[in-house]
Structure formats: structure tokens, C-alpha cells
Motif scaffolding. Structure first.
Motif, short mmCIF file in Angstrom:
data_model
loop_
_atom_site.label_atom_id
_atom_site.label_comp_id
_atom_site.label_asym_id
_atom_site.label_seq_id
_atom_site.Cartn_x
_atom_site.Cartn_y
_atom_site.Cartn_z
N TRP A 96 0.84 -1.19 0.00
CA TRP A 96 0.00 0.00 0.00
C TRP A 96 0.88 1.24 0.00
O TRP A 96 1.73 1.42 0.86
N ASP A 97 0.66 2.09 -1.00
CA ASP A 97 1.38 3.36 -1.12
C ASP A 97 0.50 4.43 -0.47
O ASP A 97 -0.48 4.89 -1.08
N TRP A 157 -2.34 -16.64 1.69
CA TRP A 157 -0.98 -17.16 1.67
C TRP A 157 -0.73 -17.85 0.34
O TRP A 157 -1.64 -18.47 -0.22
N PRO A 158 0.48 -17.73 -0.24
CA PRO A 158 1.73 -17.19 0.31
C PRO A 158 2.03 -15.75 -0.13
O PRO A 158 3.19 -15.33 -0.08
N MET A 159 1.02 -14.99 -0.55
CA MET A 159 1.28 -13.61 -0.97
C MET A 159 1.77 -12.77 0.22
O MET A 159 1.31 -12.94 1.34
N LYS A 160 2.69 -11.87 -0.05
CA LYS A 160 3.13 -10.90 0.95
C LYS A 160 2.30 -9.63 0.76
O LYS A 160 2.24 -9.07 -0.34
N ILE A 161 1.67 -9.20 1.84
CA ILE A 161 0.78 -8.05 1.76
C ILE A 161 1.16 -7.05 2.85
O ILE A 161 1.12 -7.37 4.04
N ARG A 188 3.08 -2.53 7.55
CA ARG A 188 2.68 -3.70 8.35
C ARG A 188 2.35 -4.88 7.46
O ARG A 188 1.61 -4.75 6.47
N ASP A 189 2.87 -6.03 7.82
CA ASP A 189 2.63 -7.26 7.09
C ASP A 189 1.31 -7.87 7.56
O ASP A 189 1.09 -8.02 8.76
N LEU A 190 0.44 -8.23 6.63
CA LEU A 190 -0.87 -8.75 7.00
C LEU A 190 -0.77 -10.05 7.79
O LEU A 190 -1.45 -10.24 8.80
N HIS A 191 0.09 -10.96 7.35
CA HIS A 191 0.18 -12.26 8.02
C HIS A 191 0.79 -12.11 9.42
O HIS A 191 0.38 -12.82 10.36
#
Length: 638
Positions: A234-235, A489-493, A499-502
Motif C-alpha cells: 500500500w502506497d 498465503w503465500p502472498m506478501k501483503i 505492516r505485514d498482513l500475516h
């Protein structure tokens, strides 16, 4: 026999009767003596005598003939009070008051549904042009999102890791693969298929359906196939998502989007059991979701680990050709008697669906009530229950007894199997399967063994169980499910402030209405946390409700010139608290039950504990007061 006679013989008569109200405008067709009295676990037996059923068919025939011979103009739609009576008639019971507006909307008597995007106002059309949406996944939910976005006039791109649409129905090709919700409910409400060959269609038929829908709406030109999303960021300054993916040739793909809709499903990342020595096996081993069609199982010694939905379907298909089959079971599934599970849909029934107005919608409502919300009381826990842990209420115990008797009756000639196939946990505690006798017939074959001792080790040529026995096999098939709780998962968000969603979830995924999470603006999920179903509903219904709500959120963004929308923390927390409390009072929330519905901490992360109609109502449209809206100053000035 004429086509109409054939149709009347195949008809679900309560649905037929209410259709006569539509044809004639006369509610007196709802005769008390024709109201059905269904038998629990039956396939829709009306409970009427053969004489009364004959009277219905005889009375219906001239009315339908006259309508077919005329100009086929219907009288004005029945008023709400008549629809209310029609609803009770089809269900054979008094339906709670809150279902009337739901059914009026589902029937679309005025030609429209709340699920249809209404973005026609010129200011909204203008504002929506600045929206750019990325949809991840071209399965059932991704196709649906694409259709609705297209209808709303919103620009979008769908990224799909596979070379074809269809999602789970493209990926799962194991023998016997089929849907376990009736196809007349497991289909888009706005794209009914009146030609389903079977009540529970097979994988190739389902894949063809989703392909045809994608083609009909021209979605292929909007899909980038063989493209796997790896990361989203997110920008905050620009108020958009930067999406990074990789195509089939390993080239980087970068997109920017004002919103992302994740339609990746839950049951698509195969899970293998953590058994010592698993990697040492020298024979052939594969997961049912990655079926090896190049492997000839004929005359092989085969082990199947797991007795969930996939194994339940493929074991009967392969049992007759293998030399021996050992099925390793941890806990048995509850199997609901469903005699027509493999049956063809009669041609006369197809004719009614195609030619009789509203028959398909009323039959769909009958299925909706009988196999979803109508079953909820039987799987709801009674806090005052003092009976055995094999049930959670008196109603649940009664439900259990009916199904247990049906299962035990099928293995009456094999008393050694009774305790192995009748579960000890409450009905509804885990996903129930549909049973027409094929599963237990396969387990009773001479070349099939049901092993309930836990596997302690896998060696290069065998599986060792806790009793010390060594089971030598040539092939291992893992029917061990999926990483269902690893949402997205396994996307990095990465959301606000990186902040990392997972990491934010910490193994405990939560979302408001299963779709949005604080700190991750303009990120929407379909089939997200706590939107799964247990007592045999259709996930398509949930997806249609979710997509309607997501389109409502996008509309809110456009109308308010916002660049970011996310749920308020207090709204998010209150919703999840309510869901958790309700899940604890369902069979699947029982402390005596372990399943993939729960995370490692024991919280139910999967299931919706209320009626499907409650989700329909909660997702009619977003309440602006539930969200933090960050205004786009440049858009506002412009």
C-alpha cells in the motif's frame, strides 16, 4: 407420455404449485392439504399420498397447457403477503419473518436484484473512471467480481496463476471429483443452468459452466493468465496498491490499483501431513489435488491417507482396479444420506426449469432452506446440555441418531466397521459429506482395508502404524486437505506503515464481514475469514453477497472522492467478538472437536455461525459509519 406429462412426473410438486400462483395470479392454489410434510434427510419427499400428488398434476396440466398456448403474459407479481405464504408452502414450515424481503429480492419479481450494480448516475459514472481494480484469481469468485465490475463500468484486471479460469474446478481433476452442493443452488443466481446433467455435477461439467460464463461476459480479455501475485504494498502517499507478480516466463509484472479484490479461495494450497520419513518414500506419492494421471494404479498396492471430501469421492473410483487399498483414517466423516448423489436430472425436470416461470427460483429456495438455514437448529449447541459429548443439544442428538442408524445399517454385514464409520463427535462438528452408499460399499470390498491406528512413520516402502504393523505399498495418495487457515498465503501483503498482513494476523486471521481489515485500505477478500459454511450450503451465495458489498464499498469510495477505505477498529473488534461468541455455541465450536475449521489456538477462523440470510442482510450495502474514509484532496478539488 408427452413432454409435459414427463415433466409433471419429475416435478418437485411444492415448487410447481407456487409457480401456478405466478401463472394464474390466484393464491388459492396453496391448498392446506397440498402443503408438504418433509421427512428429515429425505430428498424432498412431500409426505403427500399418491392420490393427492396425482390431483396436483392433473390440476396443473391444463393451466400450463393454456399458458403455453397463449401469449405467455404473466399476471402482476404476487404481493408480499402472498409470497410469504408461498415461501411457507414450499418449505413445509413457517419460515421466520426475516426471510420475506430476502426471497423477494432473490426472486427478482421486478426484474432487478440488489446484487445488480446500479452505477448509472452521471456523477457516479464520472467518479468511477478513476478507479482501477486488480482482482486476484479467476475462479468462481474472481469471475463473479469481474462480471459485476464490468457491469458497473469500473476498469479492472484479473491476475490468474493458472492457464485457464475455474479455480478449484480447473485444479482438482482426481477421479470422481464433483460438487457436494446441489447444482441448482451451486451456480450463479443470475446465470442458472437448466441443463445440469446430474444433481451434483462432475468436475468437467462444472469447469465448462465457469468457462462458458467467463466467455459470455467477455472476461478473457481482462485476464492475465499464468501470472502469480507475489507481493502487494500500500502506497500511502498516492493512495493505491502496488502489485508485483511474475508471469509464466519468470518476467516481473507490476500493476497499480486503487483497490484489490482477493478471490484466491481457501482450498487451493495442498497440505501434507507432518509424518516422520515422508520424504523417504521411494514409491509414487502425490496429493489428490495434484493427481498424477500418468500413474497407472491398476494392480498396485495403494495407501490413501485421509478420509475427507476428496478421498470420499476418489476411493470408490479406484478401489475396483487396485490390487489392494489401505485407507488410513484419523476420524470418520458424518455422511448425510443422499440417494440421488450420482443420479441424472430427469429430462422432464430440466424442461420445467427452462419453461415454467419461477420454477427454478422456487426450487432453489427449497434447496436453500432444506440444506442450509433449515438445518442450523440441529447443529446449534445448548449451553444447558448435559448429555454425552457426542452431541451438543437434544436436537443434535436426535439428528445424530438418525444419521448414525443410516450408516450402521449399511455395514450391518460388517460389524467390525460399525465403530470405525460412525463418528463419536457431534454432527456438524466437521464437514459433512453426502452419502449414497458408494463410500461404505468401497470400504467393504475384499481388497480394501480401513486402518484407524495412527501412522507413526513412513519408510522407503511402507507406512508404519502405532500398533507396530508395517503396511507395504507402491503408491501413497494424500487426501489430507489444504492450508485453509492460511488466508491469502503465500502472498506478501503490506498495508499502512509497512505492516505485514500475516504478521498482523499472527495465525489468527480476522476480517470485518470476512472482507476488510483495519490498516489495509481498499483491500477486499472474498471467501475470507469466517465466511465458510458447514451444513451444506453454497459458497456461491456467500460470494454473490460479498461482491455486492465490495461493489458498494467501491461505490462509496467513488461517491466521496475518497482514496482509502478501511473498517473502524471498534467495528472490526465488535463484529469478531460476536462471531466468536456464536461459533462457540455451534457444533463445530465444541471443545471436543478438532478440525481445520479451527486455528492452532482453537479459534474457529473459518465458519459463519449465523443464518445465510443474516449474511445477505449484513452485506446489502456498506454503512459509511463503519469505515474510516480518507479523502482524496486532489480528486475533491477537481
Amino acid at each position: 407420455m408427452s413432454t409435459l406429462d414427463e415433466a409433471l412426473e419429475a416435478a418437485h410438486l411444492p415448487s410447481l404449485v407456487v409457480c401456478l400462483v405466478h401463472l394464474t395470479g390466484d393464491p388459492s392454489w396453496l391448498k392446506p392439504e397440498w402443503k408438504p410434510t418433509y421427512t428429515p434427510l429425505s430428498r424432498g419427499d412431500t409426505g403427500l399420498s399418491a392420490e393427492e400428488e396425482a390431483k396436483i398434476r392433473a390440476a396443473a396440466k391444463p393451466v400450463i397447457e393454456a399458458w403455453l398456448a397463449g401469449d405467455r403474459t404473466l399476471p402482476p407479481p404476487p404481493p408480499t403477503d402472498s409470497v410469504r405464504r408461498m415461501m411457507d408452502f414450499v418449505a413445509g414450515a413457517e419460515i421466520p419473518e426475516g426471510y420475506a424481503d430476502f426471497l423477494m429480492d432473490e426472486l427478482a419479481l421486478g426484474g432487478e436484484s440488489s446484487k445488480d450494480p446500479k452505477w448509472d448516475a452521471p456523477p457516479l459514472k464520472q467518479a468511477s473512471r478513476r478507479l482501477k481494480v486488480v482482482v486476484i484469481g479467476a475462479g468462481m469468485s474472481g469471475i463473479l467480481a469481474g462480471i459485476r465490475l464490468s457491469q458497473a463500468g469500473v476498469d479492472f484486471t484479473i491476475l490468474e496463476k493458472n492457464p485457464e479460469v475455474g479455480g478449484t474446478w480447473f485444479e482438482n481433476t482426481y477421479p470422481g471429483c464433483r460438487v457436494d452442493s446441489s447444482n441448482h443452488m451451486y451456480s450463479y443466481s443470475f446465470e442458472p443452468n437448466h441443463a445440469w446433467p446430474q444433481h451434483f455435477s462432475t468436475q468437467p461439467v462444472l469447469l465448462d459452466y465457469f468457462r462458458s460464463v467467463a466467455d459470455r461476459y467477455g472476461l478473457r480479455e481482462k485476464i492475465q493468465f499464468r501470472t502469480t501475485v507475489e507481493e502487494m504494498t500500500w502506497d500511502e502517499g498516492r493512495g493505491l496498491w502496488r502489485v508485483k507478480a511474475v508471469d509464466a516466463d519468470g518476467r516481473d509484472v507490476s500493476l497499480e490499483a486503487s483497490a484489490v479484490i482477493c478471490a484466491v479461495g481457501q482450498l487451493n494450497r495442498p497440505r501434507y501431513p507432518d509424518i516422520p520419513g515422508r520424504e523417504s518414500f521411494e514409491g509414487v506419492a502425490f496429493h489428490s489435488a495434484e493427481w498424477r494421471h500418468d500413474v497407472d494404479l491398476a494392480r498396485k498396492r495403494v495407501a490413501v491417507i485421509g478420509t475427507g471430501a476428496s478421498a470420499f469421492q476418489f476411493v470408490p473410483e479406484i478401489a475396483s482396479c487396485v490390487a489392494s487399498l489401505k485407507v488410513f483414517q484419523r476420524t470418520p466423516p458424518w455422511c448425510f444420506p443422499t440417494p440421488h448423489y450420482h443420479e441424472d436430472v430427469p429430462e422432464g425436470f430440466k424442461w420445467l426449469l427452462e419453461h415454467l416461470p419461477y420454477y427454478d427460483k422456487w426450487y432453489r429456495f427449497f434447496l436453500f432452506w432444506m440444506v442450509t438455514d433449515g438445518l442450523l437448529p440441529a447443529v446449534k449447541a445448548d449451553p444447558a446440555w448435559e448429555g454425552p459429548p457426542s452431541a451438543v443439544s437434544a436436537a443434535n442428538a436426535m439428528f445424530r441418531e438418525m444419521i448414525a442408524q443410516a450408516l450402521a445399517g449399511q455395514v450391518a454385514d460388517r460389524p467390525d466397521l460399525v465403530d470405525k464409520v460412525v463418528p463419536s463427535y457431534p454432527v456438524g462438528g466437521k464437514r459433512a459429506l453426502l452419502d449414497n452408499g458408494v463410500w461404505l460399499a468401497a470400504l467393504k470390498r475384499e481388497n480394501v482395508s480401513l486402518v484407524t491406528d495412527p501412522i507413526t512413520e513412513i519408510t522407503p516402502r511402507a507406512l508404519r502404524t502405532q500398533d507396530g504393523a508395517l503396511h507395504e505399498v507402491d503408491v501413497i495418495i494424500y487426501g489430507t486437505g489444504f492450508h485453509a487457515s492460511r488466508f491469502l498465503w503465500p502472498m506478501k501483503i503490506k498495508g499502512r506503515e509497512g505492516r505485514d498482513l500475516h504478521e498482523t494476523w499472527g495465525g489468527d486471521p480476522r476480517a470485518y464481514l470476512g472482507m476488510t481489515t483495519p490498516g489495509f485500505p481498499n483491500l477486499f477478500m472474498i471467501y475470507g475469514p469466517n465466511t465458510n459454511i458447514v451444513v451444506n450450503g453454497s459458497i456461491i451465495f456467500f460470494s454473490e453477497c460479498s461482491v455486492r458489498y465490495i461493489l458498494g464499498c467501491l461505490k462509496l469510495i467513488a461517491e466521496t472522492s475518497a482514496k482509502a477505505l478501511e473498517p473502524k477498529r471498534e467495528v472490526f473488534e465488535a463484529f469478531n467478538q460476536r462471531v466468536d461468541e456464536a461459533n462457540r455455541l455451534m457444533a463445530w465450536g465444541s471443545p471436543n472437536v478438532t478440525s481445520w475449521y479451527k486455528n492452532e489456538a482453537g479459534r474457529v477462523t473459518q465458519n459463519w455461525p449465523f443464518g445465510l440470510v443474516d449474511y445477505w442482510r449484513a452485506t446489502l450495502e456498506p454503512n459509511p459509519d463503519d469505515f474510516v474514509l480518507e479523502r482524496d484532496r486532489e480528486a475533491a478539488v477537481g
